[in-house]
Design an enzyme around this catalytic site. Sequence first.
Site, short mmCIF file in Angstrom:
data_model
loop_
_atom_site.label_atom_id
_atom_site.label_comp_id
_atom_site.label_asym_id
_atom_site.label_seq_id
_atom_site.Cartn_x
_atom_site.Cartn_y
_atom_site.Cartn_z
NE ARG A 1 19.10 24.45 30.51
CZ ARG A 1 18.21 24.88 29.63
NH1 ARG A 1 17.23 24.08 29.23
NH2 ARG A 1 18.26 26.10 29.15
CG HIS B 1 48.30 20.56 29.75
ND1 HIS B 1 49.29 21.11 28.98
CD2 HIS B 1 47.21 20.44 28.95
CE1 HIS B 1 48.83 21.29 27.75
NE2 HIS B 1 47.57 20.90 27.72
CE LYS C 1 44.26 22.92 27.31
NZ LYS C 1 43.87 21.93 26.27
CG ASP D 1 51.89 23.56 27.06
OD1 ASP D 1 50.89 22.86 26.78
OD2 ASP D 1 53.05 23.11 27.02
#
Length: 327
Positions: free
Chosen positions: A244, A138, A159, A177
């Site tokens: 980070r 996906h 997305k 998708d």
Amino acid sequence: MKQLKELIEANRNKLKLDWLAGLNGGERHLDLQCFASSDLVGHLNTIHPGRIQVFGRQEIEYFARISDARKQNQIDKLVEGEPPAIIVAESFQPHSLLKEACDKANIPLLATPLSAAEIIDFLRVYINKWLAPSTMMHGVFMDVLGMGVLICGESGLGKSELGLELISRGHGLVADDVVEFSRVAPNYIEGRCPELIRNLMEVRGVGLLDIKAIFGETAVRRKMRLKLIVHLVRKASLELHQERLVTEQQYQEVLGLPIRKAILPVAAGRNLAVLLEAAVRNSILQMRGINTLDEFMIRQQKAMLSELGGIEYLPVGSDTDLDLGHD
């Protein structure tokens, strides 16, 4: 597991195949164990019975010269190996003994006007892709700066919107998708779009878009090699679980291969398209052996050593201890 008749029907027109005997043999199943690497299909060879056997001009001429007894003996050996199929090239008519044996053993016997070399070259490539391990994933699969990038993450993070912005910036869409991935080579994973949703993208609030019709043919791609996975996460979630500065390259396994992975936090005001392009450019540099973080750490070490009185610089990872004059 796939049936042999699927292979024959898919290539009947391209290879001009005529099914002469062994019609019930189409139910045979093919798997990767039957076809190892380049030995998927080849010239007649009873030492390799598990591959599709191709009769070319030399094999037919040799077969015509030998006696009937030897003909029968050679056919018996060939049939005992239970080859998936036998193809006779260059429109030669197979001997009646071969037809009878194929009908009896349910081995598909096919004829084609093409040469044996053409048949072998085509089928080796086709079968290798046809039987390649595959999976569905996906996400949005894009061509970004010539690199196949899968954008994934939980639902609602944008997305498709990110994919649409990348398309508007000149990049290409492969699939939205759902993406079909196949391992077509030991180190190569190819991504394609299912036929049903090819060139289409769904954007919330806008609806279903035909990207090819809106942006033109240059905005879509048929296939791409998967090289990078960009995983979108909510910023709050990322700050709880990740430092980070990531000191080691991250990977995600797809069909048994490690694929580079980058994690992008999603928050209001962040330009994800620019960040993703930067992540792709950075991955390209790393593939060329340029690691910005490593270079920064070396630069930092040099600065620290110079402050300690010009002590000679030692490369990162050196086993030699620093002698700072302490007991």
